[in-house]
Design a protein around this motif. Structure first.
Motif, PDB file in Angstrom:
ATOM      1  N   MET A  20       0.832  -1.203   0.000  1.00  0.00           N
ATOM      2  CA  MET A  20       0.000   0.000   0.000  1.00  0.00           C
ATOM      3  C   MET A  20       0.868   1.254   0.000  1.00  0.00           C
ATOM      4  O   MET A  20       0.600   2.214  -0.736  1.00  0.00           O
ATOM      5  CB  MET A  20      -0.936  -0.007   1.212  1.00  0.00           C
ATOM      6  N   ALA A  21       1.923   1.237   0.812  1.00  0.00           N
ATOM      7  CA  ALA A  21       2.826   2.385   0.847  1.00  0.00           C
ATOM      8  C   ALA A  21       3.520   2.585  -0.497  1.00  0.00           C
ATOM      9  O   ALA A  21       3.651   3.711  -0.994  1.00  0.00           O
ATOM     10  CB  ALA A  21       3.866   2.197   1.952  1.00  0.00           C
ATOM     11  N   ARG A  22       3.940   1.495  -1.109  1.00  0.00           N
ATOM     12  CA  ARG A  22       4.609   1.587  -2.412  1.00  0.00           C
ATOM     13  C   ARG A  22       3.649   2.146  -3.470  1.00  0.00           C
ATOM     14  O   ARG A  22       4.047   2.937  -4.329  1.00  0.00           O
ATOM     15  CB  ARG A  22       5.128   0.211  -2.826  1.00  0.00           C
ATOM     16  N   GLY A 128      -8.777  -7.786   0.349  1.00  0.00           N
ATOM     17  CA  GLY A 128      -8.301  -7.981  -1.010  1.00  0.00           C
ATOM     18  C   GLY A 128      -6.934  -8.623  -1.107  1.00  0.00           C
ATOM     19  O   GLY A 128      -6.576  -9.170  -2.138  1.00  0.00           O
ATOM     20  N   GLY A 129      -6.143  -8.534  -0.037  1.00  0.00           N
ATOM     21  CA  GLY A 129      -4.834  -9.168  -0.035  1.00  0.00           C
ATOM     22  C   GLY A 129      -3.739  -8.306  -0.637  1.00  0.00           C
ATOM     23  O   GLY A 129      -3.988  -7.232  -1.179  1.00  0.00           O
ATOM     24  N   PRO A 130      -2.491  -8.792  -0.544  1.00  0.00           N
ATOM     25  CA  PRO A 130      -1.332  -8.011  -0.998  1.00  0.00           C
ATOM     26  C   PRO A 130      -1.374  -7.607  -2.468  1.00  0.00           C
ATOM     27  O   PRO A 130      -0.921  -6.516  -2.820  1.00  0.00           O
ATOM     28  CB  PRO A 130      -0.149  -8.946  -0.715  1.00  0.00           C
ATOM     29  N   THR A 137      -6.550  -1.902  -5.884  1.00  0.00           N
ATOM     30  CA  THR A 137      -7.917  -2.408  -6.059  1.00  0.00           C
ATOM     31  C   THR A 137      -8.481  -3.001  -4.771  1.00  0.00           C
ATOM     32  O   THR A 137      -9.270  -3.943  -4.803  1.00  0.00           O
ATOM     33  CB  THR A 137      -7.959  -3.461  -7.189  1.00  0.00           C
ATOM     34  N   LEU A 138      -8.076  -2.475  -3.647  1.00  0.00           N
ATOM     35  CA  LEU A 138      -8.576  -2.948  -2.366  1.00  0.00           C
ATOM     36  C   LEU A 138     -10.050  -2.615  -2.189  1.00  0.00           C
ATOM     37  O   LEU A 138     -10.620  -1.786  -2.901  1.00  0.00           O
ATOM     38  CB  LEU A 138      -7.789  -2.298  -1.223  1.00  0.00           C
ATOM     39  N   ILE A 159      -6.156   3.919  -3.698  1.00  0.00           N
ATOM     40  CA  ILE A 159      -5.695   2.601  -3.245  1.00  0.00           C
ATOM     41  C   ILE A 159      -6.792   1.545  -3.260  1.00  0.00           C
ATOM     42  O   ILE A 159      -6.529   0.380  -2.976  1.00  0.00           O
ATOM     43  CB  ILE A 159      -5.083   2.672  -1.825  1.00  0.00           C
ATOM     44  N   ALA A 160      -8.012   1.930  -3.616  1.00  0.00           N
ATOM     45  CA  ALA A 160      -9.127   0.980  -3.550  1.00  0.00           C
ATOM     46  C   ALA A 160     -10.101   1.197  -4.694  1.00  0.00           C
ATOM     47  O   ALA A 160     -10.257   2.307  -5.202  1.00  0.00           O
ATOM     48  CB  ALA A 160      -9.862   1.126  -2.221  1.00  0.00           C
TER      49      ALA A 160
END
Length: 304
Positions: A20-22, A128-130, A137-138, A159-160
């Motif tokens: 997520m940070a990346r 959603g996973g890593p 696409t979280l 991020i989602a």
């Protein structure tokens, strides 16, 4: 906020936090990072993050502090412990906790932080996973004030693909508990289905195709079942973390005064898996218990 994109502090760079940070760095969000494992920070520093050495240093000067931690005790330490981020919060700060925690814990820690600093707290557990974390696409379910959530809408949509404001702080965690009830129970059911297919002489890998577009189809059938059928137990999330979530489901059900027998059974199965030393395996490893049961029956049969 002082720039086109808010200045971020990201604390907790594990299986979910790291991707997520990346992702946020790739979208040119200014970011400071902290993790107890310095190795996790190294790659993000190369991607443009600023490394820090404590939560308070990470949060200093940030508009939004993002937390993604594995346990409630870790959150407690990061927020209120020595060099905790609380010392850097102000009335302008917004804390977004992506961790999966109990609704009661979320409400209590948010109230403590807000009372002491005037900051705002959003609980925003993710699903959603890593891989979904990496490609933005979280699914996010969040609780917080309408004002705070609206102000960060563009960050969440970066991020989602699915963002739902459930209600006040703590309600995002309620939604995640219910989601984990469904997911945790399905891990056990799908592992059972794989083993029955194998034991009955069927090519277990064909089942998702067999049920496609039928009532048994779904995301977990198409994405999770094939990994179980392939005996792929590489962790996308740790079994011990899923057990933690399922135990919180049981506690939430107890407080709410409602029965959850199906997820209760799944909780017991995951306790057995972790007791057998498989806590760092993926939740798909629940399949191993069915192997163990069969071996037990075979051994008993041979002794008769």
């Amino acid at each position: 906020m002082t720039s086109a994109k808010p200045r971020l502090a990201y604390i907790g760079l594990g299986l979910m936090g790291g991707p997520m940070a990346r992702r946020l760095l790739s979208l040119e969000y200014p970011m400071r990072v902290f993790d107890v494992d310095a190795g996790r920070m190294a790659g993000l520093v190369k991607a443009g993050a600023v490394q820090t050495f404590s939560p308070i240093a990470c949060a200093k000067g940030a508009d939004v502090i993002l937390i993604n931690l594995p346990s409630q005790s870790a959150i407690e330490a990061v927020v209120f412990g020595e060099d905790g981020l609380l010392g850097s919060l102000s009335t302008e700060s917004v804390v977004v906790d992506f961790s999966t925690v109990s609704p009661d814990f979320c409400r209590r820690i948010a109230e403590r932080a807000t009372d002491k600093t005037g900051s705002q707290w959003i609980d925003a557990p993710v699903s959603g996973g890593p891989s979904a974390a990496a490609d933005g696409t979280l699914t996010i379910m969040m609780g917080g004030t309408q004002q705070a959530v609206k102000a960060l809408r563009s960050l969440f949509t970066d991020i989602a693909r699915q963002v739902t404001h459930v209600g006040k702080t703590g309600t995002g965690s309620v939604a995640k508990m219910i989601a984990q009830l469904i997911v945790g129970s399905n891990y056990a059911v799908l592992a059972e289905a794989v083993r029955l297919a194998e034991a009955s002489g069927m090519n277990a890998a064909l089942l998702p195709e067999c049920v496609k577009f039928g009532h048994a189809d779904g995301v977990l059938m198409q994405q999770l079942y094939p990994r179980i059928a392939a005996h792929d137990f590489t962790p996308r999330a740790y079994a011990r973390q899923l057990l933690k979530d399922l135990e919180m489901v049981q506690e939430e059900a107890r407080v709410a005064g409602t029965a959850t027998p199906m997820s209760g059974q799944a909780t017991q199965l995951f306790r057995l898996l972790i007791a057998a030393g498989h806590g760092d395996m993926d939740g798909t490893g629940i399949y191993r218990l069915y192997e163990g049961v069969e071996n037990h029956h075979e051994n008993r049969g041979g002794a008769q």
